[in-house]
Design a protein around this motif. Structure first.
Motif, short mmCIF file in Angstrom:
data_model
loop_
_atom_site.label_atom_id
_atom_site.label_comp_id
_atom_site.label_asym_id
_atom_site.label_seq_id
_atom_site.Cartn_x
_atom_site.Cartn_y
_atom_site.Cartn_z
N SER C 176 61.19 67.59 68.41
CA SER C 176 60.45 66.35 68.24
C SER C 176 59.14 66.59 67.48
O SER C 176 58.28 65.72 67.44
CB SER C 176 60.18 65.68 69.59
N HIS C 177 59.05 67.75 66.85
CA HIS C 177 57.90 68.04 65.98
C HIS C 177 58.12 67.27 64.69
O HIS C 177 59.19 67.30 64.10
CB HIS C 177 57.88 69.55 65.70
N PHE C 178 57.10 66.56 64.25
CA PHE C 178 57.28 65.69 63.08
C PHE C 178 57.77 66.45 61.86
O PHE C 178 58.68 65.99 61.14
CB PHE C 178 55.96 64.97 62.76
N SER C 179 57.18 67.61 61.62
CA SER C 179 57.55 68.35 60.40
C SER C 179 59.02 68.76 60.42
O SER C 179 59.63 68.95 59.37
CB SER C 179 56.68 69.61 60.26
N TRP C 180 59.57 68.91 61.58
CA TRP C 180 60.99 69.25 61.69
C TRP C 180 61.87 68.02 61.65
O TRP C 180 62.86 67.97 60.94
CB TRP C 180 61.25 70.01 63.00
N ARG C 181 61.49 67.01 62.39
CA ARG C 181 62.42 65.90 62.60
C ARG C 181 62.43 64.88 61.46
O ARG C 181 63.44 64.22 61.21
CB ARG C 181 62.08 65.19 63.91
N ASN C 182 61.31 64.72 60.79
CA ASN C 182 61.25 63.73 59.72
C ASN C 182 62.30 64.04 58.67
O ASN C 182 62.41 65.17 58.20
CB ASN C 182 59.85 63.77 59.09
N ASN C 183 63.09 63.06 58.32
CA ASN C 183 64.15 63.20 57.31
C ASN C 183 65.26 64.15 57.74
O ASN C 183 66.00 64.65 56.89
CB ASN C 183 63.59 63.70 55.97
#
Lengths: 324, 324, 324, 324
Positions: C176-183
């Motif tokens: 749920s880390h943004f850098s991982w989950r985005n896209n």
């Protein structure tokens, strides 16, 4: 240097081709044809190329190039080829679906070979005309070919694949409107997507029997990539499945088997296909991920070009993943 | 029950009005006019309303409604009003920029009052015709009005405000194409955005001198909301600034002062404006956040309607924030 | 007024409950218990509530409230209930999975009823203790219940469901880390998700035989919502399927059948479940969409509360969709 | 071949370095040090590298490498260098902020040169130790250096810059939680961001007087990139400004002046900085865009390495933009 012509250079796949060719050590872009942008700098459509090229789009065609890439809407490649007579040495790689199916592969005096290197590397090396596979078709075939080769797709195969918005191209539409698509999920063409033809044809060529596929394509709220899951009954254990895949892809520089679960972003902006195998009871789940514009389109087209010209398959395709 | 007509009901602000009015305890939607969707169910354009309405869009207008909302493109409200004669009791709330500036406010026999309740609540209560403020204009005015009231906007004001894609409406365009806008940031109309007119007019009405504003509008890669930062020289301390804002917004049910730093999502899908004050050396930084389609458009229009009809200002606007 | 206590109020489902209850005409929040935030204003965790409440989280429990919502991590509800003795009139709605399965439903002297109103409305009305269903479980059961009721889930059912990040809660994690989950897109727990227990139990209660389900849960790159597709063999035509669903959901105010294809965002920030039926050859495809935090958690909990207290089922749940 | 060691290889900048070095024609990765991942395959942290490397992270250091990259948290580089004695030929490129300011540049017997090639190319060529600039600092300096060189930053400069989430690194935090950050905008450290030190130092070195900067850093809801706007009073016309920038960046292969407005994505996943100039009345607006992890970190570090070793500045940095 291989002289290259691109037809339809202002769209997404044309742009990706330029991005790749501009750094390819053995190619030189001769012209980029675009009816809508003729006369304008290439950087007006592809702003990232600022400083890398000051060429302009043209509306004229050099029929003597060494290789021609057709990046036209489906159905337009045939019409285009009827207008021009290309040199006998000109190789042609078509990115549309005009020539992918066996009954379309013969056109004028040309025979198009289906350009999936993992399946037809030798035929591609000897070909002059290539029908570049579809994006979903690539992700799904790479997930299933080893099983088909072993004659193991005897039961229903259930596939869900979600694609980024670039799969829908540069044209404006309600389902690619940001306000609609952002944070949204939806399906389209359930069980009837046009890529099923290519997929079925390839699988049958290996397995000699029809494969029953249930394919749910989905629209994702991201721009690049296809993430596909496919599962079917499989009696063997995971090691046996792994051995099949390792063997089938032993000579495939871009198709990697991952022991770890995969996520979409690990292939974005590369020409890689990553595949993961998972066994649950008597079901084998195969997950595959590609960049729809690269391994699913322009990257694979360059891979085919490399094979056509006797170059290393990975030339110009050693790309830095975006990853984040 | 207040009988409501909506002109331009298939777009974004029209849709939001329907969403709000359908649960408003004192309104009844009489008709929703749409030239492009006439005859089709409202749920074809606004699918969330499934089960809540089975009405259809119409291409006829009931000129006897109690209140009419105009949700037309800028410049089209005047043309529309020239075609129809509405009853003398019909109140009109226009969401375009046709009547916001003083020199536009008189049209036919109608006088439009600028519908920013935090500034003109009494005038709105007594009005029949309302020019509903622009979205950027709302966020920025609410950030600056208390300073203008105190005569403290004597130095340059520097504003950066980033808007969601819905601010650009339902029309397709290259800058609202998902493949372009996702993960992207860009500006447009630097220092010249059309909302500067409304903003300047309001500030001058309070401060009696021109305010020098540098306004950079940006396109964000999200759908809803405006997040604005504004800073200027301020000699007092933070407590003095806080007192000014608390006093100015004492009677404003939707404008809240936050002691904690604010982020955009805390107001999305509400009619709230959240404001945060921060002092650094002799600079006061005012941050404001609104939902561009609600407090910046349709929500404020309902707030104005409530005032026009003597209802509690918050009626039908006690909305659950999306928050995530 | 119904006096409400919330246990675990600083997380996502607790926050959504507060957002709903604060505007509910028949409830009054008595206390919001949070061990991590005790003593701090509720608006510190839920900033959207600024101006709507100035209450603080507590670490004390009023055991006399009329209704208690448990918003604790799975496994913690039992532990909590062992610590406190609630009044004999206190109704309890548990949002964890502690009491959902038949063999968990009896705890202390309490009998928990599975709180899916579309299936057990009468039992809920007469109950005192409710086990609120899981989010995936809600979306999937609502997609399948009418078929189970008709005894038609005789063949394999293939389900793909993609969830927003809020399904994973407020806890920080690599997926749920943004850098991982985005896209990004990925799956988890293929064929073994813990909600299969609830789903199978409900289906079997209707059909009296085991249903064979293949369930692929996926993580989407959006925050709210679940979009589920389920397909199985179905011999009848689309009209017959439609009739089954219409009949089954005739009394369900939040479950709507859509003749048009559905997309996720049409239910986000509402308590609705939208269902679409599509027939291809002898396969019936059922698509369902819910907001995972509302119909999939806190909204359904309020719906259950309304039933427990004899209120209209939709009270406090007539929500404006975010839609964009 | 240049033997490379990387300290802190499991984080974002370390990962990007590996991605770049693995395809660099003149480098060989000797070791990748990571205390948290020692012993595990590099592909466990950087899954895109599957098939490209089967090396593992180590917890040992080869002090004889030709170049060492330090990818540690701010403050940890000094501590690390105190533990190891590197060979006298070992060049060191530090990506933290430990040595960027003049009063930090002397450490042990080492002199660190500020590694902004557009400003200090000759010094870098002759250096052994490099302090690699910060990401915001790079975007902002490249926007302002030509004006400082011409002595034209005499008035206040107003800067807004928005960064992707990768700028916050791999560590989990509430502001990088997907459910919070998706579709959100917020600021942090207004007017006081730590990069102001580097920026001011560089500008002053050119202009010989302090520059007054108002810098608002913002968190964007995307992963990669920085998009900065900077404006100040400028008496000349646009052509004069353009001439200043063209002249200043004549020898800078990665800094491009765009006549067309720029958007963030045109530089993502490249080492480019794109700059656009816009004049409004007597204000000059300079917009710059970089990839925070490449030109803002690891790409610039490779650029510095190339300069240190007398290689072409662009070696290994001719990257395909993601663009979409």
């Amino acid at each position: 240097m291989i002289k290259v012509g691109i037809i339809g250079g202002s769209g997404y796949t044309g742009g990706e081709l330029i991005r790749l060719l501009i750094h390819h050590p053995h190619t030189e872009i001769d012209f980029v044809y675009s009816t809508t942008k003729a006369g304008k700098p290439i950087t007006e459509a592809h702003e990232d190329l600022l400083g890398l090229t000051d060429c302009c789009f043209t509306d004229t065609v050099n029929t003597e190039v060494n290789v021609l890439f057709l990046c036209l809407g489906h159905g337009n490649s045939k019409a285009f080829l009827e207008q021009y007579e290309f040199a006998s040495h000109t190789r042609i790689i078509d990115l549309s679906n005009d020539f992918r199916l066996t009954y379309d592969a013969q056109f004028q005096n040309k025979t198009f070979v289906y350009g999936l290197p993992e399946l037809y590397k030798q035929q591609i090396k000897n070909a002059q005309y290539i029908a570049n596979p579809g994006c979903f078709a690539t992700a799904i075939q790479l997930a299933l070919l080893p099983l088909a080769m072993a004659g193991l797709l005897k039961n229903d195969v259930h596939i869900n694949a979600i694609t980024g918005s670039t799969g829908a191209g540069i044209g404006l539409s309600s389902t690619s409107h940001f306000s609609w698509r952002n944070n949204n999920i939806s399906w389209y063409k359930p069980f009837t997507h046009q890529h099923l033809g290519e997929i079925g044809q390839s699988l049958k060529s290996l397995q000699k029997q029809e494969v029953s596929i249930y394919f749910m394509p989905q629209r994702g709220d991201f721009t690049r990539g296809i993430y596909a899951t496919a599962y079917t009954k499989f009696e063997g254990d995971l090691d046996q499945a792994t051995a099949l895949y390792q063997s089938f892809y032993a000579e495939a520089p871009f198709t990697q088997l991952s022991a770890k679960e995969i996520h979409l972003k690990q292939v974005v902006n590369t020409n890689q296909c990553h595949i993961h195998l998972h066994k649950h009871e008597n079901t084998l789940l195969v997950t595959s991920a590609i960049d729809n514009l690269l391994k699913g389109a322009s990257g694979q087209a360059i891979q085919n070009m490399n094979l056509l010209f006797g170059l290393p398959e990975t030339e110009g395709l050693q790309l830095k993943a975006t990853f984040f």
